[in-house]
Design an enzyme around this catalytic site. Structure first.
Site, PDB file in Angstrom:
ATOM      1  N   ARG A  46       8.025 -79.498  31.473  1.00  0.00           N
ATOM      2  CA  ARG A  46       9.272 -80.265  31.433  1.00  0.00           C
ATOM      3  C   ARG A  46       9.170 -81.537  32.282  1.00  0.00           C
ATOM      4  O   ARG A  46       9.833 -82.528  32.032  1.00  0.00           O
ATOM      5  CB  ARG A  46      10.465 -79.403  31.876  1.00  0.00           C
ATOM      6  CG  ARG A  46      11.783 -80.184  31.984  1.00  0.00           C
ATOM      7  CD  ARG A  46      13.022 -79.310  31.842  1.00  0.00           C
ATOM      8  NE  ARG A  46      12.989 -78.154  32.696  1.00  0.00           N
ATOM      9  CZ  ARG A  46      13.293 -78.148  34.008  1.00  0.00           C
ATOM     10  NH1 ARG A  46      13.676 -79.251  34.598  1.00  0.00           N
ATOM     11  NH2 ARG A  46      13.224 -77.037  34.700  1.00  0.00           N
ATOM     12  N   TYR A  99      23.428 -96.991  14.890  1.00  0.00           N
ATOM     13  CA  TYR A  99      23.136 -95.674  14.306  1.00  0.00           C
ATOM     14  C   TYR A  99      24.337 -94.741  14.522  1.00  0.00           C
ATOM     15  O   TYR A  99      24.912 -94.701  15.621  1.00  0.00           O
ATOM     16  CB  TYR A  99      21.869 -95.124  14.976  1.00  0.00           C
ATOM     17  CG  TYR A  99      21.545 -93.712  14.593  1.00  0.00           C
ATOM     18  CD1 TYR A  99      21.166 -93.390  13.299  1.00  0.00           C
ATOM     19  CD2 TYR A  99      21.625 -92.683  15.532  1.00  0.00           C
ATOM     20  CE1 TYR A  99      20.873 -92.077  12.946  1.00  0.00           C
ATOM     21  CE2 TYR A  99      21.328 -91.375  15.187  1.00  0.00           C
ATOM     22  CZ  TYR A  99      20.959 -91.080  13.899  1.00  0.00           C
ATOM     23  OH  TYR A  99      20.675 -89.790  13.555  1.00  0.00           O
TER      24      TYR A  99
END
Ligand SMILES: *Cc1c(COP(=O)(O)O)cnc(C)c1O
Length: 382
Positions: A46, A99
């Site tokens: 991560r 978008y």
């Protein structure tokens, strides 16, 4: 072979997939050095991973940035960038159209933190300066804009944001680093949905942010908190896609120009939008700041019924959302990328019911033109 013969020191030609969540340290002293920043390495995927980092370095080079960070999706990149920069009661000045997912992030999630978004039309850069207030912490841009390919004057936008001391970000997904390098125009950070051209094969979802080492250091912390990291296998596929990015984009540019030219010769279409066409109202601006005009062409069939009939009659071009892959895809924005937006947002952005958005793939251009002509004949039949 004698068992003691020395091994040849070899390396793989291709970046391997380090499919591992965690990494060992030979001793605690080296772990402590790593934690204190004295030595480089990896501790947990991560936070970072060798396969992912190899791709990040490549994208940083392409964007001309000091650093890049990969995310699980374009939206993870966009939301992480916003949450890195913004506190409650701050304001964003954003261009439109943008978008649909970003519009919803602004309208639904950021609203919970009382973050206000003030919109200005992408093709009227003078309105940017006037929209900035003392509370503005982010200028958010998208160019060419999804779905109708409005162009933002990057040089002016960069200068205005710098003068007003507001951080600027651009979503440059439609252009790719091959056709457009926004950081060269003074924009602070650039975002790509790598799901599209950078991956290029419609088989991964991912996003990336590129910017200064200082900003990306802050973004890295946000990525740790929110957990929107990429995974090694996705990074491997992206690495593979990047190898052909430049030649793919050249062919996308060529095919799209060819199709736009054909569409302009068709009578009955309400509008053919391609930044590379002289008929695009911002063609000169696009030519100044882009080295190629991309693979997206939008056009208006004039009504919802005709758009549906056209899309349903195509045989080679597939009806699917998303873009930037090897295969040509078509979609009707009001039912896909911009589905569920308020009518006022759609109207203001010029997203009409008859508008179709074509992602021109890598097929032979004459095959695509033939497919489009036969479908147009059916769409315009009474
Ligand atoms: C697809 C897209 C996004 C969102 O990216 P995801 O990878 O789907 O999360 C953002 N901006 C633009 C311009 C896009 O086309």
């Amino acid at each position: 072979m004698p068992r003691k013969s020395k091994k040849i020191n070899q390396s793989p030609v291709v970046t391997p997939i380090f499919q591992s969540s965690t990494f060992t340290f030979p001793d605690t002293a080296s772990l402590i050095d790593f934690q204190k920043g004295k030595r480089k390495g990896f501790i947990y995927t991560r936070y970072g991973n060798p396969t992912i980092e190899a791709v990040e370095n490549q994208i940083a080079r392409l964007d001309g940035a000091q650093d890049s960070l990969l995310f699980s999706s374009g939206m993870a990149a966009i939301s992480s960038a916003c949450l890195t920069l913004l506190e409650s009661d701050d304001e964003i000045v954003s261009s439109y159209p943008i978008y649909g997912g970003t519009a919803k992030l602004f309208d639904q999630l950021l609203k919970k933190f009382n973050i206000k978004v003030v919109f200005f039309p992408a093709d009227d850069i003078n309105r940017l300066s006037r929209s900035i207030t003392r509370k503005t912490k982010l200028v958010y841009l998208e160019s060419p804009a999804n779905p109708n390919l409005k162009i933002i004057d990057l040089d002016s936008a960069g200068r205005i944001a710098k003068r007003r001391k507001v951080f600027s970000i651009i979503d440059s997904t439609f252009a790719t680093p091959v056709n457009q390098k926004p950081l060269d125009f003074g924009i602070d950070a650039v975002i790509h949905s790598v799901t599209k051209y950078l991956g290029g094969h419609s088989d991964i979802v991912g996003g990336v942010i590129s910017g200064s080492a200082r900003f990306m250091g802050r973004v890295r912390e946000t990525r740790k908190h929110l957990g929107g990291c990429a995974d090694p296998h996705q990074a491997f596929l992206l690495d593979r896609g990047l190898k052909t990015l430049e030649i793919r984009v050249e062919k996308h540019n060529f095919n799209a120009a060819s199709i736009a030219k054909f569409l302009e010769s068709v009578s009955g279409l309400k509008g053919v939008i391609y930044p590379g066409s002289f008929s695009h109202p911002q063609h000169d601006l696009a030519a100044r700041q882009m080295s190629g005009f991309g693979g997206m062409v939008s056009f208006d069939l004039g009504s919802k019924r005709k758009a549906i009939r056209f899309v349903d009659s195509l045989k080679v071009i597939k009806n699917a959302s998303s873009l930037g892959g090897t295969e040509s895809l078509i979609s009707i924005p009001i039912w896909t990328s911009h589905f569920g937006l308020r009518q006022e947002t759609l109207t203001r952005s010029g997203i009409t019911p008859g508008l179709v958005r074509l992602s021109v793939g890598l097929e032979a251009d004459n095959v695509l033109i033939k497919d489009i002509s036969q479908a147009l004949r059916i769409a315009f039949r009474r």
